[in-house]
Design an enzyme around this catalytic site. Sequence first.
Site, PDB file in Angstrom:
ATOM      1  N   MET A 172       0.837  -1.197   0.000  1.00 55.64           N
ATOM      2  CA  MET A 172       0.000   0.000   0.000  1.00 55.64           C
ATOM      3  C   MET A 172       0.881   1.259   0.000  1.00 55.64           C
ATOM      4  O   MET A 172       2.047   1.192   0.292  1.00 55.64           O
ATOM      5  CB  MET A 172      -0.887  -0.011   1.251  1.00 55.64           C
ATOM      6  N   CYS A 173       0.318   2.353  -0.340  1.00 60.60           N
ATOM      7  CA  CYS A 173       0.907   3.687  -0.296  1.00 60.60           C
ATOM      8  C   CYS A 173      -0.230   4.623  -0.676  1.00 60.60           C
ATOM      9  O   CYS A 173      -1.237   4.174  -1.218  1.00 60.60           O
ATOM     10  CB  CYS A 173       2.028   3.889  -1.329  1.00 60.60           C
TER      11      CYS A 173
END
Lengths: 299, 235
Positions: A1-2
């Site tokens: 994720m980011c």
Amino acid sequence: MCGIVGLFLKDPKLEGELGAMLASMLCVMTDRGPDSAGFAVYGSGAKDKVKLSLRATASYDFEALAAGLSLPAAGLPGLVVRGTHAIVEIPAARETAVRAFLVERHPEVAIVGTGERMEIFKEVGLPASVAETFGLPSMRGTHGIGHTRMATESAVTTAGAHPFSTGADQCLVHNGSLSNHNALRRALKREGITIETDNDSEVAAGYLTWRMKQGASLGEALDAGLKDLDGFFTFVVGTENGFGVLRDPIACKPAVMAETDQYVAFGSEYRALVDLPGIAKARVFEPEPATVYFWERAQ
Amino acid sequence: MNAISPDITFDLADTALRELNAALHAATGESNARRWRVLNPNGRHAVAVGINAPLTVEIEGHVGYYCAGMNAEASVIIHGNAGVGLAENMMSGFVHVRGDASQAAGATGHGGLLVIDGNASARCGISMKGIDIVVKGSVGHMSAFMGQSGSLVVLGDAGEALGDSLYEAKLFVRGSVKSLGADCIEKEMRDEHKVLLAEKLKAAGLEGTVDVAAFKRYGSARQLYNFHVDNASAY
């Protein structure tokens, strides 16, 4: 994720609010990326000047560094210190000499980015504290992009935080993970591209830099990336005039856009956009996979 | 006069999402309180998930991921766009999004009807297991991937690899199909399929507005998932 955010203003009346809007968007993306955060803001600039975004350790003496860069004729360079970063503005004609001087004499200082208007700041920590440390809410500008990182491919370090510079007034933020970054890093190093970390996104930035050095436009470089970059990505690239978006062909990583008469905004999730003015009436849509988009003002 | 149900309004600008979902889970649908309104969803994830009662929930704005997931019996209407996984694993009931839906809308759904007024992104109806999905716009790539049963009706176009590794879900597309996935083929549209399609369109409120003859039918070639003794050595 980011988490990724981007904001491109069409309405100059909002330029004073750019930093505040971008900071708000960035903070909403904290749970997508609590490890580090960074942003690029495109503010004021002069045609014959270049801004160097420099990074060093806490309480580094940037004033002494700037004094060492002064010329009898030109005087002290422009200097704005923000936390661990400083923006040094020098005559464009001196950029090559100053870069060489910094590399040789000041290895403790990293050149994060350069450009006529682009300023890059990034640091380890929660997005709210990063935004606060660098004073993002009070920054003005025409557009900016930001990133909140949840590290997967390399360590949580400031050098591994985004954005990564891809050229003058150009930078990249990435949500995803590349699986061929080691082989690509070796190939790019052979081509003379400097890559400093084990980070996969820095390799993507280096790849675009290399393509453009060979004569490709940014759009062409991104297009070529669809073939050469193996893995998941949503990229947002900051340019002097706006920003571009590219998602991998499988569209593994999310992306939402909103457009009104006043702005074009990008968010990894719609949540990041909800505080923008007039969002309830914005055209909200998802960029298509494997398609290069640009939102830029006419030159 | 039980037929006239009072509204219950939750404004997520000042009420926690968990309060809304807990209240929806506690509702049986037997009291007067069957009609619910949700204001300011602001892209929050997991709005109105896990309802298990014949309620009507109207959501005023865009929602985030997994809205109306696991829905049973309820009608959930979203006056906006929906993020990833809309009506994911729906069991029964009705979910209607007035805007676009992101990826994996109706994923793994066992039953009920999902109507999308706009477009749906990639993987619409992935691993569907009995849900009926009607998309008035277009769907993205890998839609109905490994669809086992149920139907996907698309009034617009379909992206790459439609129906890849399909089992017995029934696919109807009025527009173009960019490409068919492995083991998905175009099939003859017989009268019984026209009747089935007309039923689904009617359920979505489209009766008389769409010509069933304009659709093509796609289904499984049944070469991938059937065991063939000739292939025994490959296992």
